[in-house]
Scaffold this motif. Structure first.
Motif, PDB file in Angstrom:
ATOM      1  N   ASN A  44      -5.248 -12.411   0.158  1.00  0.00           N
ATOM      2  CA  ASN A  44      -5.424 -13.507   1.118  1.00  0.00           C
ATOM      3  C   ASN A  44      -6.884 -13.876   1.305  1.00  0.00           C
ATOM      4  O   ASN A  44      -7.236 -15.048   1.429  1.00  0.00           O
ATOM      5  CB  ASN A  44      -4.803 -13.133   2.463  1.00  0.00           C
ATOM      6  N   GLU A  45      -7.734 -12.867   1.345  1.00  0.00           N
ATOM      7  CA  GLU A  45      -9.159 -13.121   1.575  1.00  0.00           C
ATOM      8  C   GLU A  45      -9.937 -13.296   0.272  1.00  0.00           C
ATOM      9  O   GLU A  45     -11.148 -13.552   0.318  1.00  0.00           O
ATOM     10  CB  GLU A  45      -9.766 -11.981   2.399  1.00  0.00           C
ATOM     11  N   ASP A  46      -9.252 -13.148  -0.864  1.00  0.00           N
ATOM     12  CA  ASP A  46      -9.891 -13.246  -2.174  1.00  0.00           C
ATOM     13  C   ASP A  46     -11.150 -12.370  -2.211  1.00  0.00           C
ATOM     14  O   ASP A  46     -12.225 -12.802  -2.627  1.00  0.00           O
ATOM     15  CB  ASP A  46     -10.247 -14.706  -2.504  1.00  0.00           C
ATOM     16  N   ARG A  47     -10.974 -11.114  -1.774  1.00  0.00           N
ATOM     17  CA  ARG A  47     -12.097 -10.172  -1.712  1.00  0.00           C
ATOM     18  C   ARG A  47     -11.810  -8.983  -2.625  1.00  0.00           C
ATOM     19  O   ARG A  47     -10.747  -8.367  -2.545  1.00  0.00           O
ATOM     20  CB  ARG A  47     -12.303  -9.676  -0.279  1.00  0.00           C
ATOM     21  N   PHE A  48     -12.760  -8.671  -3.476  1.00  0.00           N
ATOM     22  CA  PHE A  48     -12.612  -7.560  -4.421  1.00  0.00           C
ATOM     23  C   PHE A  48     -13.615  -6.462  -4.080  1.00  0.00           C
ATOM     24  O   PHE A  48     -14.805  -6.739  -3.889  1.00  0.00           O
ATOM     25  CB  PHE A  48     -12.823  -8.036  -5.861  1.00  0.00           C
ATOM     26  N   GLU A  49     -13.131  -5.228  -4.023  1.00  0.00           N
ATOM     27  CA  GLU A  49     -13.996  -4.082  -3.787  1.00  0.00           C
ATOM     28  C   GLU A  49     -13.893  -3.137  -4.981  1.00  0.00           C
ATOM     29  O   GLU A  49     -12.818  -2.970  -5.562  1.00  0.00           O
ATOM     30  CB  GLU A  49     -13.572  -3.331  -2.519  1.00  0.00           C
ATOM     31  N   LEU A  50     -14.994  -2.518  -5.334  1.00  0.00           N
ATOM     32  CA  LEU A  50     -15.034  -1.583  -6.453  1.00  0.00           C
ATOM     33  C   LEU A  50     -15.798  -0.326  -6.035  1.00  0.00           C
ATOM     34  O   LEU A  50     -16.883  -0.413  -5.454  1.00  0.00           O
ATOM     35  CB  LEU A  50     -15.713  -2.212  -7.667  1.00  0.00           C
ATOM     36  N   TYR A  51     -15.192   0.837  -6.334  1.00  0.00           N
ATOM     37  CA  TYR A  51     -15.814   2.106  -5.968  1.00  0.00           C
ATOM     38  C   TYR A  51     -15.829   3.041  -7.171  1.00  0.00           C
ATOM     39  O   TYR A  51     -14.894   3.043  -7.972  1.00  0.00           O
ATOM     40  CB  TYR A  51     -15.049   2.770  -4.809  1.00  0.00           C
ATOM     41  N   ASN A  52     -16.883   3.818  -7.269  1.00  0.00           N
ATOM     42  CA  ASN A  52     -16.962   4.872  -8.268  1.00  0.00           C
ATOM     43  C   ASN A  52     -16.532   6.165  -7.576  1.00  0.00           C
ATOM     44  O   ASN A  52     -17.326   6.808  -6.881  1.00  0.00           O
ATOM     45  CB  ASN A  52     -18.381   5.005  -8.823  1.00  0.00           C
ATOM     46  N   THR A  53     -15.266   6.548  -7.744  1.00  0.00           N
ATOM     47  CA  THR A  53     -14.734   7.689  -7.003  1.00  0.00           C
ATOM     48  C   THR A  53     -15.335   9.011  -7.441  1.00  0.00           C
ATOM     49  O   THR A  53     -15.264  10.001  -6.712  1.00  0.00           O
ATOM     50  CB  THR A  53     -13.200   7.759  -7.140  1.00  0.00           C
TER      51      THR A  53
END
Length: 442
Positions: free
Chosen positions: A391-400
C-alpha cells in the motif's frame, strides 16, 4: 506450540523462566537457528505446514472465517502432510490438538484430511451441540462469557474423529481453556497403543496463546510480576511438562530410538494479554506475532533422532515450515508431492551435504495490531531480507548476517538486490480470491 517466541525457551536464551524438558530435548538433538514458521500468524502457518506450500501458493493465507464454514478451509485438491506420508507406506496417522484449517461444516477436518485419528479443537467459529455460536455467548451486561464457565453448555467444542466430544463437568473446568492437558492424555494414549505399523503423530498445543490463564497445577511463587505474566509463566511451565509426558510415553513404549521428534512453534512470540518485552520473548528479533520482521515468524525449532542426529548440535541451515512435508516423506519412504515449495532437510539431520533454498517467500495482510489491509511480502535471499509494504510502496532491505534485529534499512545502498527480490515476489505470488494481496486483486 502456539505463539511461543524464540526467546521463551531457556535453551534459546531465556534468562528468567525455565523449560528443562525442552532444553533436554535440544541437548539430545539439533537446534535449528534459522527456521521460519509458515506465516506470522496461526491459520496460514498451519496451512503451510500441512500442504508444504508457502503463502504465495497455499489456500489459507490469513485468519479469516466464513459464515456456515468457519475458518478458511484447505484446498480439497491439495495433498495434506498425513495424506502424503501415507502414500505407498504402512504409516498410520494421528493428530491431537488445534486444527484451525476447516471445521465440521467444511469437510476439511483432520479426520477428513488424512488423519486416521483426531482429537482436539477445530476452531471457535463452529456451533456447539445446542446450536449456540461460541462467539455469541454474552452476559446480559454485554461482557463475554469465559469459555469454560457458561453453565449448561459445552463451551469447549472439542471433536474426536469428527464427532463432538462431550466433556465432563471436571473437564469443563480444566485450564487453560484449550484443554491441552486433555490433548496430552490423548496423545500419550495413542503413543502407547500397541500397533504393528509405524505412525506419524501431530500434537498441536494451544499454549502459550492468549488469554493468559494461571494453571493451578503449575504454580509460580508469589512475586512482583503482573498477574498476567505469572499466568504466562505458569502456562509455559505446563507446556514443558506436557512435552515431558510425550517424551516419557515414547520411551516407555520402547520406541525412543526409532522416533524422530520435531518441536516448533506456529509463529513468533505474541503480545496479546502478555507483554512480549517482559521476559524478552522475542529474543534478539524485532517485533512479534503478525510482524514481517523476524520476531513475527522466526520459530524455535528442535529435532531429536537418536542414532542419526548428533546430540547437542546446531545448524544455521535456512529452512521453513514448507520443508517439513518433503523431509517427513523422505524419512517415511513416501514420494515427495510435486506441490511442495520445500526442500527436505534430512541431509542436515544426517550431517550430510544439504541442498539450499534459493530464497524463502511470505505474504500477509495484517499488522501487529491485528488490523487488516496492511498488505506485505517478504523474502529471505541468503542473508538478505526484503520486506515490501504494498500500500505504501515502501521497500526495506536488511542484512540479517550483520543486523539480526533488522534495524538498519540498507535498500538505497543495494538496488540490484532490491530488484532481484522484487522479481522473486512477483513470480511467487499466485492470486487468491479469498486472500487478495495486490491492489488490482482487491
Amino acid at each position: 506450540a502456539d505463539d511461543l517466541g524464540y526467546g521463551d525457551l531457556s535453551i534459546f536464551g531465556q534468562k528468567v523462566l525455565c523449560t528443562p524438558t525442552i532444553d533436554q530435548l535440544a541437548r539430545e538433538g539439533m537446534i535449528f537457528t534459522q527456521h521460519y514458521a509458515g506465516a506470522p500468524v496461526c491459520a496460514p502457518s498451519r496451512a503451510v505446514l500441512m500442504t508444504g506450500q508457502h503463502t504465495g501458493h497455499t489456500e489459507v493465507r490469513g485468519n479469516k472465517a466464513f459464515p456456515g464454514i468457519g475458518v478458511a478451509p484447505l484446498n480439497p485438491n491439495v495433498l495434506t502432510l498425513p495424506e502424503a506420508i501415507k502414500q505407498n507406506t504402512p504409516y498410520t496417522t494421528a493428530m491431537c490438538g488445534r486444527w484451525h484449517l476447516g471445521g465440521e461444516l467444511s469437510k476439511q477436518t483432520p479426520f477428513d484430511r488424512g488423519f486416521d485419528y483426531h482429537f482436539g479443537k477445530l476452531s471457535s467459529d463452529y456451533p456447539n451441540k445446542v446450536g449456540v455460536m461460541i462467539d455469541q455467548l454474552w452476559n446480559t451486561d454485554g461482557k463475554h462469557v469465559p469459555y469454560a464457565t457458561y453453565s449448561g453448555l459445552n463451551t469447549e467444542p472439542l471433536y474426536e474423529n469428527g464427532v463432538l466430544f462431550d466433556l465432563t463437568s471436571e473437564e469443563q473446568t480444566m485450564r487453560p481453556i484449550n484443554m491441552d492437558e486433555l490433548v496430552t492424555d490423548k496423545a500419550v494414549r495413542y503413543i502407547k497403543t500397541p500397533r504393528q505399523q509405524p505412525f506419524f503423530l501431530y500434537v498441536a498445543y494451544s499454549l502459550v496463546h492468549a488469554p493468559m490463564e494461571y494453571h493451578e497445577k503449575y504454580p509460580i511463587p508469589k512475586n512482583d510480576w503482573p498477574e498476567r505474566e505469572r499466568a504466562f509463566a505458569s502456562m509455559l511451565k505446563a507446556l514443558d511438562d506436557y512435552v515431558a509426558k510425550i517424551l516419557i510415553a515414547v520411551e516407555e513404549s520402547g520406541q525412543k530410538n526409532d522416533t524422530v521428534i520435531i518441536f516448533t512453534s506456529d509463529n513468533g512470540a505474541h503480545n496479546e494479554d502478555h507483554d512480549v518485552e517482559f521476559f524478552d520473548s522475542n529474543g534478539p528479533f524485532r517485533e512479534y506475532k503478525r510482524s514481517f520482521y523476524d520476531g513475527g515468524y522466526r520459530s524455535p525449532t528442535i529435532v531429536r533422532w537418536p542414532g542419526v542426529v548428533k546430540p547437542g548440535s546446531r545448524t544455521n541451515h535456512l529452512s521453513a515450515f514448507w520443508d517439513v512435508m518433503p523431509t517427513l516423506c523422505e524419512i517415511a519412504g513416501a514420494p515427495i508431492p510435486v506441490q511442495t515449495d520445500g526442500k527436505s532437510f534430512l541431509p542436515t539431520l544426517k550431517g550430510e551435504a544439504q541442498k539450499q533454498h534459493e530464497f524463502l517467500y511470505w505474504e500477509f495482510n495484517e499488522n501487529i495490531h491485528k488490523e487488516k489491509g496492511h498488505y506485505k511480502q517478504a523474502v529471505r535471499l541468503q542473508n538478505w531480507k526484503g520486506i515490501y509494504d504494498i500500500n505504501e510502496d515502501r521497500f526495506e532491505l536488511y542484512n540479517t548476517g550483520r543486523d539480526i534485529s533488522e534495524t538498519n534499512n540498507v535498500a538505497p545502498e543495494h538496488p540490484a538486490i532490491v530488484d532481484q527480490i522484487r522479481m522473486i515476489m512477483q513470480q511467487e505470488h499466485v492470486p487468491s480470491k479469498r486472500f487478495p494481496l495486490l491492489k488490482d486483486e482487491r
